[in-house]
Design an enzyme around this catalytic site. Structure first.
Site, PDB file in Angstrom:
ATOM      1  N   CYS A 110      29.285  43.214  40.470  1.00 53.88           N
ATOM      2  CA  CYS A 110      30.654  43.483  40.001  1.00 53.88           C
ATOM      3  C   CYS A 110      30.690  44.546  38.902  1.00 53.88           C
ATOM      4  CB  CYS A 110      31.334  42.214  39.494  1.00 53.88           C
ATOM      5  SG  CYS A 110      31.659  40.978  40.771  1.00 53.88           S
TER       6      CYS A 110
ATOM      7  N   SER B 128      28.211  46.107  36.787  1.00 50.05           N
ATOM      8  CA  SER B 128      27.344  47.295  36.695  1.00 50.05           C
ATOM      9  C   SER B 128      27.544  48.290  37.836  1.00 50.05           C
ATOM     10  CB  SER B 128      25.874  46.911  36.491  1.00 50.05           C
ATOM     11  OG  SER B 128      25.414  46.041  37.482  1.00 50.05           O
TER      12      SER B 128
ATOM     13  N   ASP C   4      32.881  39.010  32.780  1.00 50.27           N
ATOM     14  CA  ASP C   4      32.484  38.877  34.177  1.00 50.27           C
ATOM     15  C   ASP C   4      33.695  38.437  35.001  1.00 50.27           C
ATOM     16  OD1 ASP C   4      31.324  38.396  36.617  1.00 50.27           O
ATOM     17  OD2 ASP C   4      29.726  37.119  35.835  1.00 50.27           O
TER      18      ASP C   4
END
Length: 166
Positions: free
Chosen positions: A20, A22, A133
């Site tokens: 997601c 990086s 995240d």
């Protein structure tokens, strides 16, 4: 550092699973670097601190959100950070403190200075230091990631261009 010796600068973006955050940073920074015609000088890659998703393409939600803004993740595949990365890359940029401390634990001491949080290069640094995240959340999480990473990518590119021109 000047253009004559064509020093390549290697940049690695790191999150946990490399599906997601990086790859989003990889795609956005690559876009900015290409727009500045610096792709011959700056090499870009991304990796994860965990191997859960090795070999998989980026999360479809992340890909769709990025594409809406014109960023392509075509051809990206998740991989795990390897010990050789610490020597190979000049900038190793973590999305959050967990990723950073995971890498600090494994990184040879003489390369520790290459590790930092990506958002250090963002204008939002005062208020926000980690890219959250988005994996378990809704669509909005992916938009927040894009906003934060766009800001940091611009700052990072300015920083590297200053270094190249010096």
């Amino acid at each position: 550092m000047n253009h004559h010796n064509e020093t390549r600068i290697n940049v690695l973006f790191v999150c946990m699973g490399n599906i997601c955050r990086s790859p989003t940073a990889d795609a956005i920074f690559r876009h900015h670097v290409r727009a500045a015609s610096l792709d011959h000088l700056i090499r870009i890659d991304s990796a994860g601190t965990h191997a859960y998703h090795s070999g998989e393409p980026p999360d479809r939600r992340a890909q769709q959100a990025a594409l809406k803004r014109g960023y392509s993740m075509q051809g990206l595949q998740a991989r795990c950070v390897e010990i050789s990365d610490f020597a190979r890359f000049d900038y190793i940029l973590a999305m959050d403190r967990n990723n950073l401390s995971d890498m600090q634990r494994d990184c040879p001491p003489d390369h520790l200075d290459k590790l930092s949080l990506l958002l250090q290069y963002s204008e939002h640094w005062e208020t926000c230091q980690e890219v959250p995240d988005p994996y378990y959340g809704g669509k909005q999480g992916f938009e927040i990631v894009l906003d934060l990473v766009e800001s940091a990518s611009e700052g990072l590119l300015r920083h590297i261009v200053d270094r190249i021109e010096r």
